[in-house]
Design a protein around this motif. Structure first.
Motif, PDB file in Angstrom:
ATOM      1  N   THR A 170       1.887   7.403   2.911  1.00  0.00           N
ATOM      2  CA  THR A 170       2.631   6.548   3.836  1.00  0.00           C
ATOM      3  C   THR A 170       3.990   6.176   3.259  1.00  0.00           C
ATOM      4  O   THR A 170       5.010   6.202   3.967  1.00  0.00           O
ATOM      5  CB  THR A 170       1.820   5.277   4.151  1.00  0.00           C
ATOM      6  N   VAL A 228      -1.911   5.425   0.937  1.00  0.00           N
ATOM      7  CA  VAL A 228      -0.786   4.526   0.648  1.00  0.00           C
ATOM      8  C   VAL A 228       0.389   5.327   0.102  1.00  0.00           C
ATOM      9  O   VAL A 228       1.542   5.125   0.512  1.00  0.00           O
ATOM     10  CB  VAL A 228      -1.227   3.415  -0.335  1.00  0.00           C
ATOM     11  N   ALA A 229       0.097   6.260  -0.812  1.00  0.00           N
ATOM     12  CA  ALA A 229       1.169   7.083  -1.385  1.00  0.00           C
ATOM     13  C   ALA A 229       1.808   7.962  -0.311  1.00  0.00           C
ATOM     14  O   ALA A 229       3.044   8.093  -0.259  1.00  0.00           O
ATOM     15  CB  ALA A 229       0.610   7.943  -2.521  1.00  0.00           C
ATOM     16  N   ASN A 263     -11.802   4.309  -2.070  1.00  0.00           N
ATOM     17  CA  ASN A 263     -10.644   3.749  -2.773  1.00  0.00           C
ATOM     18  C   ASN A 263      -9.627   4.833  -3.120  1.00  0.00           C
ATOM     19  O   ASN A 263      -8.420   4.607  -3.003  1.00  0.00           O
ATOM     20  CB  ASN A 263     -11.096   3.021  -4.044  1.00  0.00           C
ATOM     21  N   ARG A 264     -10.126   6.012  -3.531  1.00  0.00           N
ATOM     22  CA  ARG A 264      -9.205   7.116  -3.836  1.00  0.00           C
ATOM     23  C   ARG A 264      -8.473   7.553  -2.570  1.00  0.00           C
ATOM     24  O   ARG A 264      -7.269   7.809  -2.593  1.00  0.00           O
ATOM     25  CB  ARG A 264      -9.963   8.299  -4.444  1.00  0.00           C
ATOM     26  N   SER A 265      -9.186   7.635  -1.459  1.00  0.00           N
ATOM     27  CA  SER A 265      -8.551   8.023  -0.196  1.00  0.00           C
ATOM     28  C   SER A 265      -7.523   6.986   0.240  1.00  0.00           C
ATOM     29  O   SER A 265      -6.439   7.335   0.715  1.00  0.00           O
ATOM     30  CB  SER A 265      -9.605   8.181   0.900  1.00  0.00           C
ATOM     31  N   ALA A 266      -7.852   5.727   0.072  1.00  0.00           N
ATOM     32  CA  ALA A 266      -6.913   4.662   0.446  1.00  0.00           C
ATOM     33  C   ALA A 266      -5.658   4.733  -0.414  1.00  0.00           C
ATOM     34  O   ALA A 266      -4.542   4.585   0.099  1.00  0.00           O
ATOM     35  CB  ALA A 266      -7.583   3.300   0.303  1.00  0.00           C
ATOM     36  N   ASP A 267      -5.834   4.975  -1.719  1.00  0.00           N
ATOM     37  CA  ASP A 267      -4.668   5.102  -2.595  1.00  0.00           C
ATOM     38  C   ASP A 267      -3.816   6.294  -2.197  1.00  0.00           C
ATOM     39  O   ASP A 267      -2.582   6.216  -2.181  1.00  0.00           O
ATOM     40  CB  ASP A 267      -5.110   5.240  -4.059  1.00  0.00           C
ATOM     41  N   GLY A 268      -4.471   7.412  -1.858  1.00  0.00           N
ATOM     42  CA  GLY A 268      -3.731   8.592  -1.403  1.00  0.00           C
ATOM     43  C   GLY A 268      -2.984   8.333  -0.120  1.00  0.00           C
ATOM     44  O   GLY A 268      -1.836   8.769   0.054  1.00  0.00           O
TER      45      GLY A 268
END
Length: 126
Positions: free
Chosen positions: A73, A70-71, A63-68
Motif C-alpha cells: 500500500t 502495508v508495504a 501478520n506476515r500478510s498484513a505487513d506485506g
C-alpha cells in the motif's frame, strides 16, 4: 441399647464400604485411557493442542500478510503520487496540430521484430 447402636454402626460401616467399592470401580472405568471418559478427554486435549498450534500458525501468516499489504500500500501510494506528477506535467505540453499526426503516420511504418529461440533451448525428439 448399646448393642443396637453397635449393630447400626456396623451396618453403616458395611454400607459405606460397599459404596466406596462401587465408587472405586466406577472411577476406574471413568479414568481408563483406552475406552472410558479418560480416552475422550485425552483425545480432546490433543485436539486442543493441535488447534492451538494451527491458530498460532494462522496468526503468524496473517501478520506476515498484513505487513506485506502495508508495504504494498505504501509503495502504491508512492507510485500514485508519481503518476499524478506525470499527468500534471502533461498539461504543460503544447497542443499538437490536428493535421500533423496524419503526416507523421504516413511517413512512419511500424516494424515488428520477432526473435527465434536458440536451438540449445529446444529438446531433441528421440
Amino acid at each position: 441399647m448399646v448393642l443396637i447402636a453397635d449393630i447400626l454402626m456396623a451396618a453403616g460401616a458395611f454400607g459405606a464400604a460397599i459404596y466406596c467399592y462401587v465408587l472405586s470401580s466406577r472411577l476406574k472405568k471413568f479414568t481408563t485411557l483406552e475406552s472410558g471418559m479418560g480416552g475422550a478427554i485425552a483425545v480432546l486435549s490433543a485436539q486442543v493442542d493441535d488447534m492451538t498450534r494451527a491458530l498460532e500458525q494462522a496468526r503468524a501468516a496473517g501478520n506476515r500478510s498484513a505487513d506485506g499489504l502495508v508495504a504494498l500500500t505504501a509503495r502504491a501510494e508512492t507510485v500514485a503520487g508519481r503518476l499524478e506528477l506525470l499527468v500534471a506535467s502533461l498539461h504543460d505540453l503544447p497542443n499538437p496540430d490536428p493535421a500533423e499526426p496524419q503526416a507523421l503516420q504516413t511517413d512512419r511504418q511500424l516494424r515488428f521484430v520477432r526473435r527465434r529461440q536458440s536451438r540449445d533451448d529446444l529438446e531433441a525428439a528421440e
